[in-house]
Enzyme design. Structure first.
Site, mmCIF file in Angstrom:
data_model
loop_
_atom_site.group_PDB
_atom_site.id
_atom_site.type_symbol
_atom_site.label_atom_id
_atom_site.label_comp_id
_atom_site.label_asym_id
_atom_site.label_seq_id
_atom_site.Cartn_x
_atom_site.Cartn_y
_atom_site.Cartn_z
ATOM 1 N N HIS A 243 -1.625 6.060 8.668
ATOM 2 C CA HIS A 243 -0.276 6.606 8.809
ATOM 3 C C HIS A 243 -0.314 7.951 9.541
ATOM 4 C CE1 HIS A 243 -0.123 3.587 5.634
ATOM 5 N NE2 HIS A 243 1.128 3.405 5.994
ATOM 6 N N HIS B 57 0.812 -1.216 0.000
ATOM 7 C CA HIS B 57 0.000 0.000 0.000
ATOM 8 C C HIS B 57 0.851 1.274 0.000
ATOM 9 C CE1 HIS B 57 -0.269 -0.269 4.717
ATOM 10 N NE2 HIS B 57 0.787 0.437 4.363
ATOM 11 N N HIS C 45 10.720 -2.835 4.052
ATOM 12 C CA HIS C 45 11.115 -1.441 3.955
ATOM 13 C C HIS C 45 11.339 -0.871 5.345
ATOM 14 C CE1 HIS C 45 6.764 -1.121 4.656
ATOM 15 N NE2 HIS C 45 6.893 0.164 4.925
ATOM 16 N N GLU D 188 4.845 -4.480 9.200
ATOM 17 C CA GLU D 188 3.399 -4.362 9.026
ATOM 18 C C GLU D 188 2.815 -5.536 8.239
ATOM 19 O OE1 GLU D 188 2.958 -0.648 7.004
ATOM 20 O OE2 GLU D 188 3.493 -1.448 5.032
#
Length: 431
Positions: A59, A12, A193, A240
């Site tokens: 976020h 995403h 990441h 995540e």
């Protein structure tokens, strides 16, 4: 009954939404992203799900650290597009499937997952980056959603094992829904990441591909890894991917993978995958048992005279009115209400019926309509009406009649603070 037709896994990263908005289909840097999502889009067009259950994380856009929850289920009828700092993307609001949301919420609570619920929250790229890639147009969305926001930014966060267990409970929740709906579960996030600190820019393609293989063939193994393991292997933010295990837990133990891609253009390993369920029907459906478990805690409460539990359905139906009352904590809102109530009602978008109940101070009608008492308590404080006056009115009694039932019949109180002035209660006033 509702059925889970399969699961979609996808990243995403805002890269995806950027590519959509800038029409980068033919740009060699971005084209592989569109190519990766094309089979997913085609699968959705073929299978025609009625609802997408979207698993994502916000976020620090709509959810901040003043109140940060582990599992937060959207129960709204529509979800607006969030502004993440550069203006909201040019996308329409997304329709929600509120009835399925409420059912899932009740079922997960019955399964002893302590859920939070949200309304009036906007969706950021965690949900909309992949969703915009899967949609067929810009004027409307193809399929309504049920969004589940998972708190994975502020540690401690749910473990991989807890996410997998939630997925198993989610399967029961969806499959016990009484309407014939086809549901696809979309898990978003990752892959490897890290976007903070001197390790910023870390990627691990070897781990990404190993994760994808384990996810398909042995998801239970992934639940044995700690969050530190996930951070080491895929970066802290890459951890995540535990959200994917919610989707995998909701599928059958054996799945048929019909699509998988992996691409690492910049900061995040971008993957897409489709898994079709390979479950077999049980010889005896569990639906009745599951619904009994959902309903048992409030079973019989409907027979308690003058009792109105504040349910998810009531909360959704009366959201604007309860927000109007809750906003009595804001001095500017209080002042507008006291000086120009009609303007205050209009600003809040209240219906004529709701405004009329407020104008008449019909406390009992407001409760029966679905208002939570603690909103009435705030309204009483603004109006100079004690809690005891409200209690008496709800029972259809005078203040004196109600006080006669108390051990301290002379007690009057409210939640008023320093702005209330002298509290010279009108003993004969019921509101």
């Amino acid at each position: 009954m509702a059925t889970i037709i399969g699961g979609i896994a996808c990243s995403h990263t805002p890269t995806i939404g950027f590519a959509v908005d800038r029409n980068k289909q033919d740009d060699p840097v971005w084209a592989p992203i569109f190519e990766a999502f094309a089979p997913v889009k085609a699968w959705l067009a073929e299978k025609k799900p009625d609802v997408l259950f979207m698993i994502y994380n916000d976020h620090v856009t709509s959810f901040f650290f003043d109140h940060y929850s582990a599992f937060t289920l959207g129960i709204d009828q529509r979800y607006e597009v969030a502004d993440e700092g550069g203006g909201a993307r040019d996308l329409p609001p997304v329709a929600g499937h509120a009835a399925l949301s409420r059912h899932i919420g009740a079922s997960l609570m019955a399964a002893e997952f302590d859920m939070s619920f949200f309304q009036d929250k906007k969706l950021d790229h965690g949900c909309l980056s992949p969703l915009s890639m899967l949609n067929n147009g810009n004027s409307d969305w193809d399929v309504p959603i049920v969004p589940l926001a998972v708190g994975v930014l502020q540690f401690p966060v749910p473990s991989a094992a807890r996410c997998y267990k939630l997925g198993k409970a989610l399967r029961d929740a969806i499959e016990s829904y009484p309407e014939d709906l086809k549901v696809a579960i979309v898990a978003t996030g990752g892959l490897s990441h890290q976007v903070h600190g001197a390790r910023c820019g870390f990627n691990n393609p070897e781990w990404d591909l190993q994760f994808l293989e384990l996810f398909e063939k042995d998801p239970q193994a992934l639940t044995r890894l700690t969050l530190a393991d996930y951070a080491e292997l895929g970066g802290v933010e890459g951890a995540e991917v535990i959200m994917w295990l919610i989707m995998r837990g909701a599928l059958s133990s054996q799945v048929k993978k019909i699509h998988q891609t992996y691409y690492l253009p910049s900061m995040t390993g971008i993957a897409t995958a489709i898994y079709e369920n390979a479950s077999l029907p049980l010889p005896k459906p569990r639906t009745a048992d599951l619904r009994h478990a959902m309903e048992r805690e409030l079973a019989g409460a409907e027979n308690l005279t003058g009792t109105h539990p504040f349910t998810l359905a009531a909360s959704l139906r009366t959201y604007r009115l309860n927000k109007f009352l809750r906003d009595m904590i804001d001095p500017a809102h209080r002042e507008l209400f006291l000086n120009n109530p009609q303007a205050a009602y209009a600003k809040a978008g209240l219906t004529d019926e709701e405004a009329d109940m407020l104008e008449r101070r019909d406390w009992n009608a407001l409760i029966r309509y679905g208002v939570i008492f603690f909103g009435l308590e705030k309204l009483g404080a603004v109006l100079g009406v004690s809690n005891l006056h409200i209690y008496a009115a709800m029972r259809g009694q005078t203040l004196e009649q109600f006080q006669a039932t108390r051990n301290a019949p002379g007690a009057l109180y409210s939640v008023t603070g320093k702005d209330a002035g002298a509290l010279a209660w009108d003993q004969n006033k019921q509101g």
